[in-house]
Design a protein around this motif. Structure first.
Motif, PDB file in Angstrom:
ATOM      1  N   LEU A   5       0.838  -1.191   0.000  1.00 13.53           N
ATOM      2  CA  LEU A   5       0.000   0.000   0.000  1.00 13.53           C
ATOM      3  C   LEU A   5       0.877   1.246   0.000  1.00 13.53           C
ATOM      4  O   LEU A   5       2.006   1.209   0.506  1.00 13.53           O
ATOM      5  CB  LEU A   5      -0.908  -0.006   1.222  1.00 13.53           C
ATOM      6  N   PRO A   6       0.365   2.363  -0.508  1.00 13.55           N
ATOM      7  CA  PRO A   6       1.165   3.586  -0.551  1.00 13.55           C
ATOM      8  C   PRO A   6       1.425   4.178   0.836  1.00 13.55           C
ATOM      9  O   PRO A   6       2.364   4.937   1.018  1.00 13.55           O
ATOM     10  CB  PRO A   6       0.337   4.535  -1.412  1.00 13.55           C
ATOM     11  N   VAL A   7       0.569   3.865   1.787  1.00 15.56           N
ATOM     12  CA  VAL A   7       0.751   4.292   3.177  1.00 15.56           C
ATOM     13  C   VAL A   7       0.449   3.089   4.057  1.00 15.56           C
ATOM     14  O   VAL A   7      -0.433   2.290   3.744  1.00 15.56           O
ATOM     15  CB  VAL A   7      -0.164   5.479   3.563  1.00 15.56           C
ATOM     16  N   PRO A   8       1.172   2.951   5.154  1.00 18.14           N
ATOM     17  CA  PRO A   8       0.878   1.815   6.029  1.00 18.14           C
ATOM     18  C   PRO A   8      -0.440   2.022   6.777  1.00 18.14           C
ATOM     19  O   PRO A   8      -0.766   3.143   7.175  1.00 18.14           O
ATOM     20  CB  PRO A   8       2.070   1.791   6.996  1.00 18.14           C
ATOM     21  N   ILE A   9      -1.186   0.938   6.919  1.00 16.07           N
ATOM     22  CA  ILE A   9      -2.430   0.971   7.689  1.00 16.07           C
ATOM     23  C   ILE A   9      -2.422  -0.187   8.672  1.00 16.07           C
ATOM     24  O   ILE A   9      -1.657  -1.136   8.521  1.00 16.07           O
ATOM     25  CB  ILE A   9      -3.690   0.889   6.796  1.00 16.07           C
ATOM     26  N   SER A  10      -3.280  -0.082   9.664  1.00 18.93           N
ATOM     27  CA  SER A  10      -3.513  -1.210  10.559  1.00 18.93           C
ATOM     28  C   SER A  10      -5.009  -1.505  10.539  1.00 18.93           C
ATOM     29  O   SER A  10      -5.823  -0.630  10.218  1.00 18.93           O
ATOM     30  CB  SER A  10      -3.034  -0.889  11.980  1.00 18.93           C
ATOM     31  N   PHE A  11      -5.364  -2.740  10.828  1.00 14.53           N
ATOM     32  CA  PHE A  11      -6.763  -3.153  10.835  1.00 14.53           C
ATOM     33  C   PHE A  11      -6.880  -4.457  11.612  1.00 14.53           C
ATOM     34  O   PHE A  11      -5.881  -5.113  11.896  1.00 14.53           O
ATOM     35  CB  PHE A  11      -7.305  -3.338   9.408  1.00 14.53           C
ATOM     36  N   ARG A  12      -8.109  -4.811  11.922  1.00 14.30           N
ATOM     37  CA  ARG A  12      -8.384  -6.072  12.606  1.00 14.30           C
ATOM     38  C   ARG A  12      -9.421  -6.828  11.784  1.00 14.30           C
ATOM     39  O   ARG A  12     -10.495  -6.288  11.481  1.00 14.30           O
ATOM     40  CB  ARG A  12      -8.884  -5.816  14.021  1.00 14.30           C
ATOM     41  N   LEU A  13      -9.095  -8.078  11.433  1.00 16.32           N
ATOM     42  CA  LEU A  13     -10.043  -8.902  10.694  1.00 16.32           C
ATOM     43  C   LEU A  13     -11.203  -9.310  11.599  1.00 16.32           C
ATOM     44  O   LEU A  13     -11.007  -9.546  12.791  1.00 16.32           O
ATOM     45  CB  LEU A  13      -9.360 -10.169  10.171  1.00 16.32           C
ATOM     46  N   PRO A  14     -12.394  -9.444  11.027  1.00 17.92           N
ATOM     47  CA  PRO A  14     -13.521  -9.940  11.815  1.00 17.92           C
ATOM     48  C   PRO A  14     -13.241 -11.379  12.272  1.00 17.92           C
ATOM     49  O   PRO A  14     -12.497 -12.114  11.612  1.00 17.92           O
ATOM     50  CB  PRO A  14     -14.700  -9.912  10.831  1.00 17.92           C
ATOM     51  N   GLU A  15     -13.860 -11.760  13.359  1.00 15.45           N
ATOM     52  CA  GLU A  15     -13.665 -13.097  13.900  1.00 15.45           C
ATOM     53  C   GLU A  15     -14.004 -14.157  12.849  1.00 15.45           C
ATOM     54  O   GLU A  15     -15.031 -14.077  12.172  1.00 15.45           O
ATOM     55  CB  GLU A  15     -14.552 -13.293  15.128  1.00 15.45           C
ATOM     56  N   GLY A  16     -13.105 -15.127  12.702  1.00 11.99           N
ATOM     57  CA  GLY A  16     -13.316 -16.229  11.783  1.00 11.99           C
ATOM     58  C   GLY A  16     -12.743 -16.015  10.392  1.00 11.99           C
ATOM     59  O   GLY A  16     -12.469 -16.971   9.681  1.00 11.99           O
ATOM     60  N   THR A 157     -12.145  -0.565  11.823  1.00 13.06           N
ATOM     61  CA  THR A 157     -10.844  -0.772  12.483  1.00 13.06           C
ATOM     62  C   THR A 157      -9.671  -0.248  11.660  1.00 13.06           C
ATOM     63  O   THR A 157      -8.545  -0.207  12.157  1.00 13.06           O
ATOM     64  CB  THR A 157     -10.584  -2.264  12.785  1.00 13.06           C
ATOM     65  N   VAL A 158      -9.895   0.134  10.418  1.00 10.92           N
ATOM     66  CA  VAL A 158      -8.800   0.573   9.533  1.00 10.92           C
ATOM     67  C   VAL A 158      -8.313   1.951   9.972  1.00 10.92           C
ATOM     68  O   VAL A 158      -9.101   2.884  10.120  1.00 10.92           O
ATOM     69  CB  VAL A 158      -9.256   0.601   8.063  1.00 10.92           C
ATOM     70  N   ARG A 159      -7.008   2.042  10.179  1.00 11.24           N
ATOM     71  CA  ARG A 159      -6.370   3.276  10.632  1.00 11.24           C
ATOM     72  C   ARG A 159      -5.013   3.443   9.955  1.00 11.24           C
ATOM     73  O   ARG A 159      -4.348   2.456   9.667  1.00 11.24           O
ATOM     74  CB  ARG A 159      -6.077   3.230  12.147  1.00 11.24           C
ATOM     75  N   PRO A 160      -4.584   4.684   9.758  1.00 12.56           N
ATOM     76  CA  PRO A 160      -3.205   4.875   9.328  1.00 12.56           C
ATOM     77  C   PRO A 160      -2.280   4.306  10.403  1.00 12.56           C
ATOM     78  O   PRO A 160      -2.584   4.374  11.585  1.00 12.56           O
ATOM     79  CB  PRO A 160      -3.048   6.392   9.231  1.00 12.56           C
ATOM     80  N   ASN A 161      -1.200   3.706   9.980  1.00 14.04           N
ATOM     81  CA  ASN A 161      -0.258   3.098  10.927  1.00 14.04           C
ATOM     82  C   ASN A 161       1.007   3.932  10.919  1.00 14.04           C
ATOM     83  O   ASN A 161       1.672   4.063   9.890  1.00 14.04           O
ATOM     84  CB  ASN A 161       0.040   1.657  10.512  1.00 14.04           C
ATOM     85  N   SER A 162       1.359   4.469  12.070  1.00 11.41           N
ATOM     86  CA  SER A 162       2.531   5.329  12.166  1.00 11.41           C
ATOM     87  C   SER A 162       3.827   4.554  12.146  1.00 11.41           C
ATOM     88  O   SER A 162       4.906   5.124  12.145  1.00 11.41           O
ATOM     89  CB  SER A 162       2.454   6.142  13.472  1.00 11.41           C
ATOM     90  N   GLY A 163       3.740   3.227  12.139  1.00 13.68           N
ATOM     91  CA  GLY A 163       4.946   2.407  12.187  1.00 13.68           C
ATOM     92  C   GLY A 163       5.191   1.844  13.564  1.00 13.68           C
ATOM     93  O   GLY A 163       5.998   0.945  13.750  1.00 13.68           O
ATOM     94  N   ASP A 164       4.489   2.366  14.577  1.00 14.53           N
ATOM     95  CA  ASP A 164       4.636   1.882  15.940  1.00 14.53           C
ATOM     96  C   ASP A 164       3.739   0.689  16.201  1.00 14.53           C
ATOM     97  O   ASP A 164       3.881   0.006  17.188  1.00 14.53           O
ATOM     98  CB  ASP A 164       4.291   2.985  16.943  1.00 14.53           C
ATOM     99  N   GLU A 165       2.755   0.477  15.297  1.00 15.10           N
ATOM    100  CA  GLU A 165       1.776  -0.584  15.510  1.00 15.10           C
ATOM    101  C   GLU A 165       2.178  -1.827  14.729  1.00 15.10           C
ATOM    102  O   GLU A 165       2.990  -1.791  13.842  1.00 15.10           O
ATOM    103  CB  GLU A 165       0.405  -0.126  15.032  1.00 15.10           C
ATOM    104  N   VAL A 166       1.543  -2.933  15.087  1.00 15.67           N
ATOM    105  CA  VAL A 166       1.799  -4.197  14.378  1.00 15.67           C
ATOM    106  C   VAL A 166       0.565  -4.578  13.610  1.00 15.67           C
ATOM    107  O   VAL A 166      -0.521  -4.381  13.999  1.00 15.67           O
ATOM    108  CB  VAL A 166       2.172  -5.309  15.383  1.00 15.67           C
TER     109      VAL A 166
END
Length: 166
Positions: A5-16, A157-166
């Motif tokens: 992706l052009p910018v890092p993001i973080s997100f959480r997949l739905p259960e399952g 849950t989608v957010r820009p990721n500053s690089g500090d997140e996993v």
């Protein structure tokens, strides 16, 4: 081959939901991430994909959504925009749209529904740089309503990721 992706993001997949290899081919250019639902419907597995690109031009998110419809119609034929909504929540513009079309998947022609969300993100280091991230859910019409709530939860849950997140 998956892209980044052009910018890092973080997100959480739905259960399952399970991470999957991004699809390849002309109908899935530039997919950076894919996930699949654990239950198939009539031989088709609902999936979530993420792609994105830098867009230094002034195209609106609605225009980018129109481009997406055009690209998809070049691959599958007729595509109908069943619903589209523009959102400007706290200065975070987005466009959502729902598309219906018929495509060959697994060697069988199937009616499909795709919900798309376009997010516009400014580069924190250079606000003149704009990245557009597209989140898409593709499912059969029978399964779409069942998995749509999962997709909506995922989008939240989608957010820009500053690089500090996993």
């Amino acid at each position: 081959m998956p892209t980044t992706l052009p910018v890092p993001i973080s997100f959480r997949l739905p259960e399952g939901w399970l991470p999957a290899s991004p699809p390849e081919g002309p109908d899935a250019p530039g997919v950076a991430f894919a996930a699949v639902h654990p239950v198939s419907d009539a031989g088709f597995t609902a999936n979530i994909t993420i792609d994105g690109e830098y867009r230094p031009d002034t195209a609106t998110l609605a225009q980018l959504a129109d481009e997406s419809v055009e690209r998809l119609s070049e691959v599958v034929g007729a595509v109908a925009v069943a619903h589209r909504r523009e959102i400007d929540s706290d200065g975070a513009p987005a466009v959502t749209q729902q598309l219906t079309f018929s495509a060959v998947a697994g060697g069988v022609r199937r009616d499909l529904v795709q919900s798309q969300v376009y997010l516009s993100l400014l580069d924190v280091r250079d606000p003149r740089e704009r990245a557009v991230i597209r989140l898409a859910l593709t499912a059969t019409p029978a399964q779409h309503e069942t998995v749509l709530a999962d997709f909506q939860d995922f989008v939240r849950t989608v957010r820009p990721n500053s690089g500090d997140e996993v």
